[in-house]
Design a protein around this motif. Sequence first.
Motif, PDB file in Angstrom:
ATOM      1  N   ALA A 132       0.904  -0.981  -0.128  1.00 16.16           N
ATOM      2  CA  ALA A 132       0.124  -0.006  -0.130  1.00 16.16           C
ATOM      3  C   ALA A 132       0.988   1.867   0.240  1.00 16.16           C
ATOM      4  CB  ALA A 132      -0.864  -0.212   0.929  1.00 16.16           C
ATOM      5  N   VAL A 133       0.284   2.717  -0.993  1.00 15.62           N
ATOM      6  CA  VAL A 133       0.600   3.692  -0.541  1.00 15.62           C
ATOM      7  C   VAL A 133       0.345   4.825   0.199  1.00 15.62           C
ATOM      8  CG1 VAL A 133       2.166   5.393  -1.730  1.00 15.62           C
ATOM      9  CG2 VAL A 133       2.703   2.976  -2.109  1.00 15.62           C
ATOM     10  N   LEU A 134       0.666   5.582   0.848  1.00 22.80           N
ATOM     11  CA  LEU A 134      -0.228   6.557   1.639  1.00 22.80           C
ATOM     12  C   LEU A 134       0.367   7.731   1.134  1.00 22.80           C
ATOM     13  CD1 LEU A 134      -0.647   6.256   4.740  1.00 22.80           C
ATOM     14  CD2 LEU A 134      -2.234   6.100   3.785  1.00 22.80           C
ATOM     15  N   PHE A 135      -0.553   8.425  -0.352  1.00 26.03           N
ATOM     16  CA  PHE A 135      -0.304  10.063   0.079  1.00 26.03           C
ATOM     17  C   PHE A 135      -0.473  10.794  -0.519  1.00 26.03           C
ATOM     18  CE2 PHE A 135       0.647  11.658  -5.204  1.00 26.03           C
ATOM     19  CZ  PHE A 135       2.513  11.658  -4.726  1.00 26.03           C
ATOM     20  N   SER A 136      -0.432  11.252   1.003  1.00 28.80           N
ATOM     21  CA  SER A 136      -1.328  12.928   1.870  1.00 28.80           C
ATOM     22  C   SER A 136      -0.673  13.944   1.180  1.00 28.80           C
ATOM     23  CB  SER A 136      -1.574  12.263   3.323  1.00 28.80           C
ATOM     24  OG  SER A 136      -1.899  10.653   3.321  1.00 28.80           O
ATOM     25  N   GLU A 137      -1.810  14.506   0.131  1.00 27.73           N
ATOM     26  CA  GLU A 137      -1.692  15.902   0.259  1.00 27.73           C
ATOM     27  C   GLU A 137      -0.168  16.273  -0.197  1.00 27.73           C
ATOM     28  OE1 GLU A 137      -4.101  17.799   1.700  1.00 27.73           O
ATOM     29  OE2 GLU A 137      -5.239  15.322   2.048  1.00 27.73           O
ATOM     30  N   VAL A 138       0.195  15.334  -1.260  1.00 30.06           N
ATOM     31  CA  VAL A 138       1.053  15.826  -1.993  1.00 30.06           C
ATOM     32  C   VAL A 138       0.733  15.840  -3.626  1.00 30.06           C
ATOM     33  CG1 VAL A 138       3.396  14.349  -3.328  1.00 30.06           C
ATOM     34  CG2 VAL A 138       2.210  13.960  -0.607  1.00 30.06           C
ATOM     35  N   VAL A 139      -0.151  15.494  -4.251  1.00 36.92           N
ATOM     36  CA  VAL A 139       0.105  15.647  -5.601  1.00 36.92           C
ATOM     37  C   VAL A 139      -0.277  16.249  -6.197  1.00 36.92           C
ATOM     38  CG1 VAL A 139      -2.478  14.725  -5.448  1.00 36.92           C
ATOM     39  CG2 VAL A 139      -1.514  14.322  -8.193  1.00 36.92           C
ATOM     40  N   GLU A 140      -1.446  17.642  -5.087  1.00 34.49           N
ATOM     41  CA  GLU A 140      -1.618  19.711  -5.657  1.00 34.49           C
ATOM     42  C   GLU A 140      -0.053  19.551  -5.524  1.00 34.49           C
ATOM     43  OE1 GLU A 140      -1.984  18.780  -1.078  1.00 34.49           O
ATOM     44  OE2 GLU A 140      -2.225  17.182  -2.697  1.00 34.49           O
ATOM     45  N   HIS A 141       0.884  19.415  -5.510  1.00 36.04           N
ATOM     46  CA  HIS A 141       2.425  20.029  -4.606  1.00 36.04           C
ATOM     47  C   HIS A 141       3.331  19.899  -6.878  1.00 36.04           C
ATOM     48  CE1 HIS A 141       1.748  21.153  -0.904  1.00 36.04           C
ATOM     49  NE2 HIS A 141       1.036  20.487  -0.781  1.00 36.04           N
ATOM     50  N   LEU A 142       2.822  18.574  -7.359  1.00 36.71           N
ATOM     51  CA  LEU A 142       3.873  18.103  -7.656  1.00 36.71           C
ATOM     52  C   LEU A 142       3.765  19.109  -9.083  1.00 36.71           C
ATOM     53  CD1 LEU A 142       3.554  14.788  -7.241  1.00 36.71           C
ATOM     54  CD2 LEU A 142       4.443  15.605  -6.360  1.00 36.71           C
ATOM     55  N   VAL A 143       4.804  19.203 -10.126  1.00 37.28           N
ATOM     56  CA  VAL A 143       4.449  19.973 -11.772  1.00 37.28           C
ATOM     57  C   VAL A 143       4.557  18.749 -12.653  1.00 37.28           C
ATOM     58  CG1 VAL A 143       6.610  20.873 -13.279  1.00 37.28           C
ATOM     59  CG2 VAL A 143       6.583  21.295 -10.743  1.00 37.28           C
ATOM     60  N   ASP A 144       4.685  17.469 -12.290  1.00 38.71           N
ATOM     61  CA  ASP A 144       4.376  15.995 -12.678  1.00 38.71           C
ATOM     62  C   ASP A 144       3.815  14.892 -12.178  1.00 38.71           C
ATOM     63  OD1 ASP A 144       4.700  13.670 -15.552  1.00 38.71           O
ATOM     64  OD2 ASP A 144       6.091  13.942 -15.752  1.00 38.71           O
ATOM     65  N   PRO A 145       2.643  15.090 -12.071  1.00 36.69           N
ATOM     66  CA  PRO A 145       1.891  14.033 -11.229  1.00 36.69           C
ATOM     67  C   PRO A 145       1.351  12.645 -12.001  1.00 36.69           C
ATOM     68  CG  PRO A 145      -0.008  15.962 -12.527  1.00 36.69           C
ATOM     69  CD  PRO A 145       2.145  16.626 -12.059  1.00 36.69           C
ATOM     70  N   ASP A 146       1.842  12.837 -13.385  1.00 33.13           N
ATOM     71  CA  ASP A 146       1.468  11.376 -13.715  1.00 33.13           C
ATOM     72  C   ASP A 146       2.763  10.973 -14.073  1.00 33.13           C
ATOM     73  OD1 ASP A 146      -0.229  12.547 -16.366  1.00 33.13           O
ATOM     74  OD2 ASP A 146       0.315  14.183 -16.176  1.00 33.13           O
ATOM     75  N   SER A 147       3.711  11.288 -13.938  1.00 33.87           N
ATOM     76  CA  SER A 147       5.159  10.380 -13.566  1.00 33.87           C
ATOM     77  C   SER A 147       5.204   9.531 -12.221  1.00 33.87           C
ATOM     78  CB  SER A 147       6.791  11.178 -14.526  1.00 33.87           C
ATOM     79  OG  SER A 147       6.632  11.318 -15.383  1.00 33.87           O
ATOM     80  N   ALA A 148       4.651  10.542 -11.445  1.00 30.93           N
ATOM     81  CA  ALA A 148       4.772  10.142  -9.908  1.00 30.93           C
ATOM     82  C   ALA A 148       4.050   9.102  -9.461  1.00 30.93           C
ATOM     83  CB  ALA A 148       4.333  11.712  -8.843  1.00 30.93           C
ATOM     84  N   LEU A 149       2.881   9.279 -10.074  1.00 27.33           N
ATOM     85  CA  LEU A 149       1.802   8.209 -10.274  1.00 27.33           C
ATOM     86  C   LEU A 149       2.227   7.085 -10.604  1.00 27.33           C
ATOM     87  CD1 LEU A 149      -0.013   9.848  -8.761  1.00 27.33           C
ATOM     88  CD2 LEU A 149      -2.187   9.160  -9.969  1.00 27.33           C
ATOM     89  N   ASP A 150       2.869   6.861 -11.910  1.00 26.91           N
ATOM     90  CA  ASP A 150       3.117   6.204 -12.255  1.00 26.91           C
ATOM     91  C   ASP A 150       4.162   4.574 -11.537  1.00 26.91           C
ATOM     92  OD1 ASP A 150       2.260   6.243 -15.406  1.00 26.91           O
ATOM     93  OD2 ASP A 150       4.112   7.175 -15.661  1.00 26.91           O
ATOM     94  N   GLU A 151       5.480   5.716 -11.133  1.00 28.24           N
ATOM     95  CA  GLU A 151       6.476   5.227  -9.355  1.00 28.24           C
ATOM     96  C   GLU A 151       5.834   4.999  -8.510  1.00 28.24           C
ATOM     97  OE1 GLU A 151      10.276   4.515  -8.156  1.00 28.24           O
ATOM     98  OE2 GLU A 151       8.853   4.758  -9.951  1.00 28.24           O
ATOM     99  N   LEU A 152       4.506   5.324  -8.290  1.00 33.12           N
ATOM    100  CA  LEU A 152       3.496   4.925  -7.359  1.00 33.12           C
ATOM    101  C   LEU A 152       2.975   3.586  -7.812  1.00 33.12           C
ATOM    102  CD1 LEU A 152       2.116   7.442  -6.341  1.00 33.12           C
ATOM    103  CD2 LEU A 152       3.807   7.600  -5.704  1.00 33.12           C
ATOM    104  N   ARG A 153       3.413   3.267  -8.740  1.00 31.34           N
ATOM    105  CA  ARG A 153       2.463   1.880  -9.275  1.00 31.34           C
ATOM    106  C   ARG A 153       3.396   1.064  -9.572  1.00 31.34           C
ATOM    107  NH1 ARG A 153       1.065  -0.596 -14.602  1.00 31.34           N
ATOM    108  NH2 ARG A 153      -0.815  -1.698 -14.606  1.00 31.34           N
TER     109      ARG A 153
END
Length: 264
Positions: A132-153
């Motif tokens: 599991a991954v907790l991703f709390s109040e992070v995505v709103e700070h990202l320049v590249d959220p697509d790549s971030a979710l790719d890495e979490l996946r």
Amino acid sequence: MTLSADGSAAHGKTSEPAVTSPGRPVPGLRDFYENPTVPVASGEARTLRQARMLADVLGPVGPGRPAATVLDVGCGDGSAGATAARVLDGHRVVGIDWSQDALRRAAPRLSQVVRGELTGSGLPFASGSADAVLFSEVVEHLVDPDSALDELRRVLRRGGHLMLSTPNLGAWYNRALLLAGVQPVFSEVSLRRIHGRPGKEVVGHLRLYTARALREFVAASGFEVVAVAGAPFHGVPRPLRPLDRLACGLPSLASILLVHARKV
């Protein structure tokens, strides 16, 4: 929560180490997220709601059910991860952040903290190694959220759980503010000060989502959205807090969006 130079995150953030996007750092963001005065803790109410959602799906540790590995990505000062660890009794919670300052503050609260970011070499975990991954109040700070979710996946096992939270652009009071021509709460036009909206703290929000947009974005990143829930925001004036709690019953109007998704 702070994550990295290109668009890190600061927990609270509401939020809530930011993980960043590829390419050259955006001038000023690295220093901004290493600034100890920038909030790096999410509100307790939404942290508890998110942790309880995850506890329900992981179940208790016991015979035939080994402890799960839960990565708190963008752990900030560790307060959210520590709250989750109490609810997730027996499961292993690992705090991850890009900011060294955040990790220093998180270390006393969490049993393990690791420096990592969502881009470049990626998180220091093997593919499919996390439950599991907790991703709390992070995505709103990202320049590249697509790549971030790719890495979490990547780091999640098949069927692994993503618990993501973020402020809601479509919160009930933001709809009224926009009608009045006022900048919505949670949105920021400057890293130096607040302009045109209520509030005083600058926390570095770069992106905001409605419930519909967030659901579509997470699904497009290779996850199955299991549930979307709402949570209150600690910054709502006290007389309006009962209304804010009531709005949680309809996530599209809630202050904070909580998404439970699974890797498919």
